[in-house]
Design a protein around this motif. Structure first.
Motif, PDB file in Angstrom:
ATOM      1  N   TRP A   2       0.003   7.988 -10.597  1.00 34.99           N
ATOM      2  CA  TRP A   2      -1.198   8.157 -10.725  1.00 34.99           C
ATOM      3  C   TRP A   2      -1.839   9.550 -11.205  1.00 34.99           C
ATOM      4  O   TRP A   2      -2.795   9.854 -11.161  1.00 34.99           O
ATOM      5  CB  TRP A   2      -1.123   8.598  -9.017  1.00 34.99           C
ATOM      6  CG  TRP A   2      -2.408   8.778  -8.636  1.00 34.99           C
ATOM      7  CD1 TRP A   2      -3.382   9.774  -8.242  1.00 34.99           C
ATOM      8  CD2 TRP A   2      -3.812   7.572  -7.939  1.00 34.99           C
ATOM      9  NE1 TRP A   2      -4.864   9.172  -7.612  1.00 34.99           N
ATOM     10  CE2 TRP A   2      -5.100   8.497  -8.050  1.00 34.99           C
ATOM     11  CE3 TRP A   2      -3.925   5.983  -8.477  1.00 34.99           C
ATOM     12  CZ2 TRP A   2      -5.926   7.130  -7.456  1.00 34.99           C
ATOM     13  CZ3 TRP A   2      -4.992   5.441  -8.614  1.00 34.99           C
ATOM     14  CH2 TRP A   2      -6.216   5.763  -8.430  1.00 34.99           C
ATOM     15  N   ARG A  53       3.571   8.529  -7.961  1.00 37.63           N
ATOM     16  CA  ARG A  53       2.911   9.585  -8.159  1.00 37.63           C
ATOM     17  C   ARG A  53       1.951   9.766  -9.713  1.00 37.63           C
ATOM     18  O   ARG A  53       1.598  10.906  -9.578  1.00 37.63           O
ATOM     19  CB  ARG A  53       3.450  10.921  -7.137  1.00 37.63           C
ATOM     20  CG  ARG A  53       3.251  10.472  -5.756  1.00 37.63           C
ATOM     21  CD  ARG A  53       3.340  11.907  -4.239  1.00 37.63           C
ATOM     22  NE  ARG A  53       4.156  11.110  -3.898  1.00 37.63           N
ATOM     23  CZ  ARG A  53       4.230  11.612  -2.124  1.00 37.63           C
ATOM     24  NH1 ARG A  53       3.943  13.714  -3.066  1.00 37.63           N
ATOM     25  NH2 ARG A  53       4.811  11.554  -2.042  1.00 37.63           N
ATOM     26  N   GLU A 106       4.678   6.093  -1.090  1.00 38.15           N
ATOM     27  CA  GLU A 106       5.017   6.669  -0.008  1.00 38.15           C
ATOM     28  C   GLU A 106       6.115   5.641   1.077  1.00 38.15           C
ATOM     29  O   GLU A 106       6.441   5.319   1.898  1.00 38.15           O
ATOM     30  CB  GLU A 106       3.488   6.883   1.651  1.00 38.15           C
ATOM     31  CG  GLU A 106       2.997   8.051   0.778  1.00 38.15           C
ATOM     32  CD  GLU A 106       1.717   7.736   1.594  1.00 38.15           C
ATOM     33  OE1 GLU A 106       1.246   6.661   2.597  1.00 38.15           O
ATOM     34  OE2 GLU A 106       0.857   8.774   1.286  1.00 38.15           O
ATOM     35  N   ARG A 161       1.157  -1.006   0.061  1.00 37.50           N
ATOM     36  CA  ARG A 161      -0.020   0.259  -0.297  1.00 37.50           C
ATOM     37  C   ARG A 161       0.777   1.205  -0.074  1.00 37.50           C
ATOM     38  O   ARG A 161       0.733   1.821  -0.232  1.00 37.50           O
ATOM     39  CB  ARG A 161      -0.865  -0.400   0.808  1.00 37.50           C
ATOM     40  CG  ARG A 161      -1.773   0.850   1.223  1.00 37.50           C
ATOM     41  CD  ARG A 161      -3.130   0.849  -0.263  1.00 37.50           C
ATOM     42  NE  ARG A 161      -4.003   1.995   0.073  1.00 37.50           N
ATOM     43  CZ  ARG A 161      -5.102   2.482  -0.895  1.00 37.50           C
ATOM     44  NH1 ARG A 161      -4.267   1.761  -2.348  1.00 37.50           N
ATOM     45  NH2 ARG A 161      -5.540   3.242  -0.741  1.00 37.50           N
ATOM     46  N   GLN A 164       1.728   2.012  -3.644  1.00 41.31           N
ATOM     47  CA  GLN A 164       1.146   2.060  -4.554  1.00 41.31           C
ATOM     48  C   GLN A 164       0.630   3.329  -4.293  1.00 41.31           C
ATOM     49  O   GLN A 164       0.784   4.174  -5.049  1.00 41.31           O
ATOM     50  CB  GLN A 164       0.185   1.638  -3.837  1.00 41.31           C
ATOM     51  CG  GLN A 164      -0.276  -0.301  -4.874  1.00 41.31           C
ATOM     52  CD  GLN A 164      -1.596  -0.792  -3.823  1.00 41.31           C
ATOM     53  OE1 GLN A 164      -1.659  -0.479  -3.028  1.00 41.31           O
ATOM     54  NE2 GLN A 164      -1.005  -1.869  -4.357  1.00 41.31           N
ATOM     55  N   ARG A 165       0.695   4.466  -3.107  1.00 45.25           N
ATOM     56  CA  ARG A 165       0.542   5.583  -3.216  1.00 45.25           C
ATOM     57  C   ARG A 165       1.428   6.806  -2.841  1.00 45.25           C
ATOM     58  O   ARG A 165       1.557   7.647  -3.184  1.00 45.25           O
ATOM     59  CB  ARG A 165      -0.132   5.811  -0.912  1.00 45.25           C
ATOM     60  CG  ARG A 165      -0.608   5.295  -1.498  1.00 45.25           C
ATOM     61  CD  ARG A 165      -0.924   5.513   0.565  1.00 45.25           C
ATOM     62  NE  ARG A 165      -2.422   4.834   1.150  1.00 45.25           N
ATOM     63  CZ  ARG A 165      -3.594   5.351   1.217  1.00 45.25           C
ATOM     64  NH1 ARG A 165      -3.656   6.448   0.621  1.00 45.25           N
ATOM     65  NH2 ARG A 165      -4.830   5.073   1.577  1.00 45.25           N
TER      66      ARG A 165
END
Length: 477
Positions: A337, A334, A323, A317, A320-321
């Motif tokens: 996204w 990023r 981070e 996760r 995916q973010r």
């Protein structure tokens, strides 16, 4: 009067469309049709970003057909049932289409062709998406290729690909058209409305593909061999989504690049490097066609027992973010996204971190890319992730683990790419930007960066996780 149905799929163009060319050559009436049947693609129906692109590309195709006096008929449902209805409604004598090579679609198309012929209809498929049919490439032993270099050599011995075909002068429009559903009724646009950002980054459609190709030829081709690994530089073609959705054929791309090479000797290195990448695309489809299990399982069976980290979900996760605490990786995630795209060098680094350091299954990364990339292509996506994991064709050796900090300093030395996508780190000096957790406290304070609050510390220790990955891989040897 002969009527034919032209079944559009991922060939959303009028130029160099062999099925269209053949249809208008023999028919008095051609009915262009697109059928939305995602369930027929099994586990790999188009992801959200790809569906957005498909929506926009279909709108563009419909406009281009209308400009030529034709129409695009849209239907949804079982392909066989929809075609049966259209054949009855139009009195068409047959169906023409261009071939696709994903396992589920190969089986579907084979069944459709058998059914049509059994019913007395003409059914013809054409080569349009690949420069060479997968079954036409074999090693000296008659086996499929698993390594790119010999594939590339064999490809070169075949001679130049055919010339692309021009758009037909007439599209043989119908006098009475069958019913069409609206584009909105197909439900292609994702429910989560993050996709409007994509429109600021891309121009789907055949005109957009032509503009992107011309831009690359004029601005990027000459230095492609030098700039292709630098994510902050506009040094790549960005043609992959246009090729995947069939707005541009590989024959068109090959010819245009080859023409530039013939006209300007100074472009040789960049042009040859790019043509080699186009053949990598061919190789990926060759492997997928010959080894249809690979989207779900390793090409090499022994890797099925690789000991992935059991508690990888929180780390997945964070990845995916964007981070993870590894700036080059977080910048790439990023970018993905925001734009539905990620620079290829960064894709490799991000994938390596996930499968080698985080030790999450490669399939988890493949599914995330599948849902968020506008150029999500089953062959390329599968090969890329299995290459990173070390379990596929021409795979990276198990001991090849990208060091994100080294990769960042080498390919984004001035931090332009990182600063664009990680504005919270923008004020850090170059020497601290690539590994903030190693920076002096005074530098972090001056830049207003609080580790753990404004930007995370690395979610895994690079050296420790690398050693663990090597130990895990060694067990399989």
């Amino acid at each position: 009067m002969k009527t034919l149905i032209l079944w559009f799929r991922r060939d959303l163009r009028l130029s160099d469309n062999p099925a269209l060319r053949a249809a208008v050559d023999v028919a008095e009436t051609v009915i262009p049709v697109f059928i939305h049947a995602p369930e027929e693609e099994g586990q790999w129906a188009p992801g959200e970003a790809a569906r957005w692109w498909q929506h926009e590309s279909l709108a563009s195709l419909a406009d281009r057909l209308a400009e030529s006096g034709s129409r695009l008929i849209l239907r949804r449902g079982s392909t066989r049932e929809v075609l049966a209805d259209l054949l009855a409604e139009t009195g068409a004598e047959g169906v023409y289409w261009n071939r696709l090579y994903e396992p589920a679609l190969v089986e579907r198309d084979r069944s459709i062709k058998q059914w049509l012929r059994a019913e007395g209809h003409e059914a013809r498929s054409f080569q349009a998406a690949l420069l060479v049919e997968p079954w036409a490439m074999r090693t000296g032993k008659g086996e499929p290729y698993r390594v790119f270099t010999p594939f590339w050599r064999a490809f070169g011995k075949r001679g130049s690909p055919r010339s692309p075909r021009r758009k037909p002068g007439t599209l043989r429009p119908a006098t009475n058209w069958p019913r069409s559903e609206s584009l909105q009724a197909l439900g292609l646009l994702p429910a989560v409305r993050w996709y409007p950002r994509l429109a600021s980054c891309w121009q789907p459609g055949e005109a957009g593909a032509e503009a992107a190709l011309t831009r690359f030829l004029d601005r990027g081709l000459s230095s492609y061999h030098e700039d292709r690994d630098r994510p902050a530089v506009d040094g790549i073609s960005r043609l992959s989504p246009h090729l995947h959705h069939g707005e541009l054929s590989p024959f068109q791309a090959w010819q245009r690049v080859s023409e530039r090479l013939a006209a300007q000797a100074a472009l040789t290195q960049g042009g040859e490097a790019w043509l080699r990448e186009l053949v990598w695309r061919e190789f990926a489809h060759h492997v997928l066609f010959e080894f249809p299990h690979t989207p779900e399982a390793p090409l090499y069976e022994r890797w099925a027992d690789f000991p992935w980290r059991e508690d990888h979900q929180p780390l997945l996760r964070a990845w995916q973010r964007g981070e993870t605490g590894y700036p080059i990786v977080d910048a790439g995630m990023r970018e993905l996204w925001h734009s539905g795209f990620m620079h290829n060098r960064v894709r490799m680094v991000a994938a390596s971190l996930l499968v080698k350091n985080i030790r999450a299954p490669w399939l988890a990364g493949a599914r995330w890319f599948w849902d968020t990339l506008v150029d999500a292509d089953l062959a390329n996506n599968t090969m890329g992730w299995q290459w990173s994991a070390g379990c596929g064709a021409d795979a990276a050796p198990y001991f090849r683990i990208f060091n994100p900090f080294t990769q960042s300093r080498r390919f984004d030395g001035d931090g332009a790419y990182i600063r664009r996508w990680l504005p919270e780190l923008a004020r850090l000096p170059d020497k601290a930007l690539h590994a903030p957790h190693e920076a002096e406290a005074s530098l972090l304070q001056a830049a207003g960066v609080r580790l753990g609050k404004d930007y995370p510390r690395p979610v895994v220790d690079y050296r420790e996780s690398r050693a663990a990955a090597l130990a895990a891989a060694k067990q399989l040897r």
